[in-house]
Scaffold this motif. Structure first.
Motif, short mmCIF file in Angstrom:
data_model
loop_
_atom_site.label_atom_id
_atom_site.label_comp_id
_atom_site.label_asym_id
_atom_site.label_seq_id
_atom_site.Cartn_x
_atom_site.Cartn_y
_atom_site.Cartn_z
N GLU A 9 0.79 -1.22 0.00
CA GLU A 9 0.00 0.00 0.00
C GLU A 9 0.83 1.27 0.00
N PHE B 254 6.34 0.95 2.36
CA PHE B 254 7.25 0.87 3.50
C PHE B 254 8.11 -0.39 3.43
N LEU C 131 9.90 -11.40 17.81
CA LEU C 131 9.58 -10.30 18.71
C LEU C 131 10.83 -9.60 19.20
N ARG D 266 11.46 -6.55 15.76
CA ARG D 266 10.42 -5.84 16.48
C ARG D 266 9.80 -4.71 15.64
N GLU D 267 10.65 -4.03 14.89
CA GLU D 267 10.17 -2.88 14.14
C GLU D 267 9.16 -3.31 13.06
N VAL E 132 7.37 -5.98 13.20
CA VAL E 132 6.15 -6.39 13.89
C VAL E 132 5.25 -5.17 14.02
N ASN E 133 5.84 -4.06 14.42
CA ASN E 133 5.08 -2.82 14.56
C ASN E 133 4.56 -2.32 13.23
N ILE E 134 5.42 -2.35 12.20
CA ILE E 134 5.00 -1.86 10.89
C ILE E 134 3.83 -2.69 10.38
N LYS F 134 1.66 -4.35 12.14
CA LYS F 134 0.48 -4.07 12.97
C LYS F 134 -0.09 -2.68 12.63
N ASP F 135 0.79 -1.69 12.58
CA ASP F 135 0.32 -0.30 12.47
C ASP F 135 -0.02 0.11 11.04
N PHE F 136 0.68 -0.43 10.07
CA PHE F 136 0.50 0.08 8.72
C PHE F 136 -0.13 -0.93 7.76
N ARG G 21 1.87 -14.25 13.01
CA ARG G 21 0.75 -15.17 12.87
C ARG G 21 0.36 -15.45 11.43
#
Lengths: 303, 394, 561
Positions: C237, C240, C310, C314-315, C317-319, C321-323, C330
């Motif tokens: 999308e 990133f 994790l 980690r980063e 994982v956040n990207i 989740k957030d983006f 999972r």
């Protein structure tokens, strides 16, 4: 409903009117309180600051005692700080089975063990989520009409949001607003609603501590609140007991802001008298609230 | 697509006018970020809207703002979530304002040098190498590096500084970001001055004991750095490992609190104050240091007594839990406090562990303990000077 | 008028490393950047930094992997220097405080990366760039008395004396709008890449090719400009970056049929083939209808143990989740090739010297060339640090024998005139954002993984039209404080110059090598094209040239992974 009730230390120490008013209000809400009189202090974040494991073990002991109460639906507290400190310990205990086993090992001597997944709610949460606002409204005998109430949540019950389960579906940081409205009162919006009373640093940086309390009191007074309501006795200490010093710290001699404990506000609306709710024990006399209550009594009873 | 109203706080320092709010209508999908909405406004409606931004992916730390009253990164906040945040949320309007506690330069741009970076400078923000510097790398436990990497993850966005409630009343407070930066060195086994750093921060009246424990910075941080938790670890290492008795009563307060619970099970408020000021024993109140502070507290106690809030007996003796339970509590103290090293979960990971599908017991301790094989937190360096005259109270 | 021995423009890894090296060599140093140094795009580098530090590894092996990765277009003398000096650079960083990952024995640990024959990538979770950048900034603060920092200053042009030597720059204080002349005996460009000329891109909004264009405009040749790296794993999308570290840790790629298609394209290295190979494979799958309906490929990180993800990823994982709303521990995340890096840049030697006396370049702005046709993952951080340091050193030495230049006041007036010209533009032109979008979409359509003569001709035509339109693009902000509109107008000009150079170089290279794949010339052709293509400004337009590839010990071979 039956709850394993953790009153905390301060409600039985410096703010006995909190414990007393909770005991007075509970039957009116059909809450049976089973007091956890064997449990010890949550540590209020200070023990955790000293040793995470010590705080977690002490709180696991309290949780285990709560889980041993026969027929209790959940555990309830009346102190934001207790809620916060307990939630922090519970988060670690629930997230990590190895750690939980280790902590339970320490409790084993007493025959206690904490099982993951305890429900522990502050009285405020219980009011909204268990009793329900509609139900609460039905029980109101003396709506707080024209009483302008400033909500003051206290930090530990609103942050961190993830740990405390606050989200769009459960906006627990709005509940005090809702409860005031359900009781018929008017919510006063002012800057300090979700801020810190300053109590935790009263012995370390008195000036900064009192300034925080003083600012919120001033903001609420300037917004023409008749009183504040707090779900945390430690906030009450800084906002009420220390109010004379807090006024000095912000150069406001005119501050006279009554601060009610949440059960006192609920009790008032459910028809109890200020005196029954221990309001005479406050440092800042809730004159405006008492005047209001007698005025309401004098008026024709609402339908 | 959904229609959002972006309400921006505008300020043009050259216009001579007070700040004002301006609304823009933006059509974007709900999962797009607030930054994307602002950039769309800039691109299509008004190029003069000022906001710092660069990476768009929450790693450069440029776009710290307040969204519906809460601090955070514009690029890291979805429109739908933003529109639902805050007491006055209507699901459509998104209020964006510059960060707090720092002077505004223009629109959403604040002067971070004047506050944030000054405070970072305050904590000697560079590694002071432990000597001798090895020829190759320092040999350091894996867990220690994971541990300090949590604070290394700070992107210096200033969101925590923006809403720090202690800083709001005490602008000199070292603050959450700088404290986290300090932990990055205090927790780093390669640093030579753990004791000196802690002593400095404990003695400063605006240092680590000025944090009011309000959790605001934990919520504000977009990177999970949990600055307040780092401050608590700084206090823990300062007090427990180095026995730094600061003049702000921080260490005494903590010690008094901890031992009062051991002795009474419940908090004995009347005893806490004198011990916090004077020292951790019943005689603490007679300590000269306690005199002045206690004198100031007397009216408070008098007020409490006068209103019938508490009785003289309660004020003197306090309340306590039943004897058998007190014994159990003491046993817990002895077991936990009797260990050589602390057992402390790593903040970095503990929140994610132990779900239903994952393998059990993913405990990741903060560091490998010394002797007993017990995982523990980073401890003091035995070769370092400590204020060893104080002995552990427990 | 500030005057320093060494002036560094750009404060990412290359710039900060150059500043520290120049200060170490005794020079007075100024480092100037349009953003605060920790906002520099080096912060986004995720996966790690390569070095043959293990006793079982060798710099020769690292160098060979790099040469092969470059599709034999890299200059082998420079590659040897980079790989030889890498281990000491890692240790320097470690001693400076970088919190590198440790293995079970407490020693530096590595992860695997694409195109490498050994696991030689050192890392800090997946925030390696951030960790190094912040540590370097700690060092800059530590040396605050020797290194003057000009944070949030925007360079509008480089200055030359009568002899043609570079003697400083003109820059605008973004906070006040004031223009200032910076004089310096040596100038180092370290202002990064030009990813914003493409849309989407993994690059930050600040990556607008400023330094490349500034050097080009004063006559410095650019080199390897056709070599644009498309990273194999970028979010569908928004473009990133999902770090190559994910595949280094064991993640797999699948097409919509559930096939692990890399078995077909790179049977030995699979997902860890070099980036050009993996990106091309993905694009082929997508073009031939085996991608997902949204034109993507699945990256399955669930293959990596959850705890490891994790801790070490980690980063992203956040990207996720957030983006993208995906829990990467999972479920697979959908990705596609996306513009990531520009191998080309200002032509330099291995001390960072450009063809203009006194002007140096290091990092992504430069082309040494160590990356040639394709950069290996985790070699870019290394490039910035090694050649940043070498430039800083050399620039300081050069300054020792040079008198402090004094630029005439008139340059300031001329520069002010140009800014005023932008501020006073009439309304009615296209918006800057429109032109920029059209440029980005054009480049991403015609100058991407697969290219051909027709597409490139179309791209050139559009870029040239945009160059005509840009000087009339309208400006909303007329103020001086933080006028980002004016900066955007200048940046647009930089991007257009860089884009033009990229397109003409891609047209010129009529073969397929590294990141340049011409569907009309699908084979590598060493006989005719084993040389660099240079682009220089000649009058108003680009003129093409060539430069030899330096070979030391590795003869070109067929390239398989």
């Amino acid at each position: 409903m039956k709850v394993a009730y953790w009153p905390g230390c301060v409600s039985r120490g410096f703010t006995p009117e909190l414990h007393g008013s909770m005991a007075a209000v509970a039957p009116l809400l059909d809450i049976e309180l089973v007091e956890l009189d064997r449990a010890c202090c949550t540590g209020a974040g200070v023990i955790a600051e000293h040793s995470q494991e010590l705080a977690d073990t002490l709180n696991a002991r309290t949780f285990a005692l709560a889980q041993a109460v026969q027929g209790a639906d959940l555990m309830m507290n009346i102190c934001s700080t207790c809620q916060g400190a307990q939630s922090e310990s519970q988060e670690r205990l629930d997230a990590n089975s190895e750690y939980r086993t280790h902590v339970n090992g320490t409790l084993a001597g007493e025959g206690l063990s904490y099982e993951k997944g305890l429900t522990n709610k502050n009285f405020l949460w219980l009011l909204v989520e268990e009793i329900g606002l509609e139900n609460l409204k039905k029980k109101v005998k003396r709506p707080l009409t024209n009483l302008k109430v400033g909500p003051f949540y206290g930090c530990y019950i609103v942050r961190p949001t993830d740990r405390l389960g606050i989200d769009a579906d459960r906006p627990r940081d709005h509940y005090l607003h809702w409860v005031i409205e359900a009781l018929g009162g008017t919510v006063i919006d002012y800057a300090g609603i979700h801020k810190c009373c300053g109590f935790p640093i009263i012995t370390m940086n008195k000036e900064a501590s009192l300034k925080q309390a003083g600012r919120h009191l001033s903001d609420a007074q300037d917004a023409e609140a008749d009183c504040l309501v707090v779900p945390c006795p430690l906030c009450h200490l800084n906002l009420d007991l220390q109010q004379p010093l807090a006024s000095k710290a912000v150069g406001r001699d005119d501050l006279k802001m009554p601060v009610l404990h949440l059960p006192q506000l609920v009790g008032l609306a459910l028809g109890l008298e200020p005196k029954q709710l221990g309001m005479s024990k406050h440092v800042v006399k809730p004159t405006s609230v008492i005047d209001w209550s007698s005025a309401v009594v004098a008026a024709p009873a609402p339908a | 697509m959904a229609e959002y109203t972006l309400k921006l706080r505008r300020y043009d320092p050259q216009a001579g006018d007070a700040p004002y709010y301006e609304e823009f209508q933006v059509d974007l999908e709900p999962h797009r970020s607030v930054l994307e909405a602002i950039l769309k406004v800039k691109a299509e409606q008004d190029g003069s809207v000022g906001i710092r931004c660069s990476c768009r992916a929450a790693i450069c730390g440029s776009c710290g703002v307040r969204i519906n009253g809460r601090p955070g990164l514009a690029c890291h906040t979805h429109l739908d979530k933003a529109a639902k945040t805050g007491v006055n949320a209507d699901g459509k309007t998104i209020l964006v304002e510059p960060m707090g506690n720092m002077p505004v330069i223009k629109d959403l741009i604040v002067d971070m040098d004047a506050v944030h970076w000054k405070k970072i400078q305050r904590v000697t923000p560079w590694l002071i190498n432990k000597q001798p510097v090895p020829e190759r790398e320092y040999i350091v436990p894996h867990e220690n590096m994971v541990d300090v990497t949590q604070t290394m993850a700070c992107i210096q966005c200033g969101a925590c500084v923006s809403d720090c409630l202690s800083m709001e009343v005490d602008p000199l407070f070292v603050g959450p970001a700088a404290s986290a930066k300090a932990y990055r060195f205090v927790g780093d086994p390669r640093d030579a001055e753990q004791y000196e750093r802690l002593k400095d921060l404990a003695e400063d009246p605006h240092g680590i004991y000025d944090c009011t424990h309000c959790f605001t910075c934990i919520d504000a941080c977009p990177k999970g750095v949990a600055p307040m938790s780092q401050i608590m670890r700084l206090r823990r290492i300062a007090g427990n490992d180095h026995h730094i008795v600061d003049r702000n009563n921080g260490e005494r307060h903590e010690r008094a609190f901890v031992s009062l619970i051991r002795d009474y099970g419940l908090l004995h408020e009347a005893e806490l104050l004198p011990r916090s000021y004077g020292g951790d024993s019943w005689f603490g109140k007679f300590h000269p240091a306690a005199g002045q502070q206690l004198l100031e507290s007397l009216p408070v106690l008098a007020r409490g007594l006068a209103t019938g809030k508490f009785t003289v007996k309660k004020a003197m003796l306090g309340h306590r839990i039943p004897k058998a339970d007190l014994k159990a509590v003491k046993a817990i103290y002895e077991k936990v406090e009797g260990k050589d090293r602390r057992y402390e979960l790593n903040l970095y990971i503990s929140g994610y562990e132990d779900d239903d599908e994952a393998a059990p017991a993913e405990a990741v301790p903060a560091a490998v303990g010394a002797g007993d094989g017990m995982p523990s937190a980073p401890g003091p360096d035995p070769n370092r000077p400590t204020a060893a005259s104080e002995s552990e109270s427990a | 008028m500030p005057a320093h021995d060494v002036l560094i423009i750009g404060a990412g890894l290359a710039g900060q490393r150059a500043a520290l090296a120049a200060a170490d060599a005794g020079a007075s140093v100024a480092i100037l950047s349009k953003v605060h140094p920790v906002r520099s795009h080096s912060v986004a580098a995720a996966g790690g930094i390569n070095a043959a530090l293990n006793p079982e590894d060798s710099w020769e092996s690292h160098a060979f992997d790099t040469v092969k990765g470059s599709d034999y277009l890299g200059d082998q003398d420079a590659i040897e220097i980079m790989c030889r000096e890498a281990p000491d650079e890692i240790l320097w960083l470690e001693h400076a405080g970088v919190t590198f990952h440790r293995n079970g024995t407490g020693h530096l640990g590595t992860r695997a990366f694409g195109g490498a024959s050994q696991a030689r990538t050192y890392y800090v979770a997946d925030i390696t760039g951030q960790a190094i950048l912040h540590v370097l900034y700690e060092r800059l603060m530590m040396h605050g008395e020797r290194i003057s920092r000009y944070e949030e200053w925007f360079t509008t042009q480089l200055l030359q004396d009568e002899s043609g030597a570079c003697v400083g720059c003109v820059a605008r204080d973004i906070r006040t709008g004031a223009l200032e002349v910076f004089n310096a005996k040596s100038v180092i460009l370290a202002s990064g890449g030009a990813g914003q000329a493409f849309k989407p891109t993994t690059n930050a909004l600040i990556c607008t090719g400023d330094g490349i264009a500034q050097a080009y405009r004063i006559g410095a040749p650019l080199m390897d400009m056709e070599m644009i790296q498309y990273h194999p794993t970028t979010l569908a999308e928004n473009g990133f970056l999902i770090t190559e570290g994910a595949r280094g840790e064991g993640a797999h790629l699948y097409n919509a049929l559930g096939e692990r298609f890399m078995e077909k394209y790179a049977p030995n290295k699979l997902e860890l083939a070099s980036r050009d190979v993996v990106s091309r494979a993905e694009q082929t799958e997508i073009n031939e209808g085996r991608g997902f309906p949204d034109g993507t490929i699945a990256l399955d990180i669930t293959k990596v143990p959850r705890k490891r993800t994790l801790e070490a990823l980690r980063e992203i994982v956040n990207i996720g989740k957030d983006f993208a709303g995906v829990d990467i521990t999972r479920e697979p995340i959908h990705i596609r090739p996306g513009m990531h890096y520009i191998m080309g840049g200002v032509k330099t030697d291995y001390d960072g010297q450009t063809s203009i006396p006194g002007l140096y370049a290091a990092g992504e702005v430069a082309c040494v060339s160590v990356h040639g046709g394709n950069r290996l993952g985790a070699n870019s951080l290394l490039d910035t640090l090694i050649f940043g340091r070498r430039s800083g050193d050399h620039a300081a030495q050069r300054a020792r024998g040079t008198a402090m230049p004094r630029s005439p006041v008139s340059v300031l007036n001329d520069a002010q005139g140009e800014i005023d010209g932008i501020l006073n533009r009439p309304t009615g032109g296209r918006r800057i954002s429109e032109i920029k979008n059209e440029l980005g979409e054009t480049m991403n359509r015609y100058v991407a993984v697969y290219r051909d003569a027709d597409g490139l001709a179309t791209a050139l035509e559009i870029v040239r039209r945009l160059k005509d339109e840009a000087p009339n693009a309208a400006i909303d902000d007329k103020g001086t404080v933080f006028n980002q509109d004016v900066l955007a107008a200048v940046e647009l000009g930089y991007m257009l110059d860089v884009a033009e150079a990229i397109v003409v170089a891609a047209q010129e290279r009529r073969e397929s090598r590294g990141a340049q794949f011409r569907t009309d010339y699908p084979e590598r052709n060493d006989a005719e094209w084993l040389h660099h293509i240079t682009v220089s400004l000649n009058g108003d337009g680009p003129s093409l040239g060539t430069a030899p590839v330096t070979m030391t010990r590795w003869e070109p071979q067929e390239r398989t992974y």
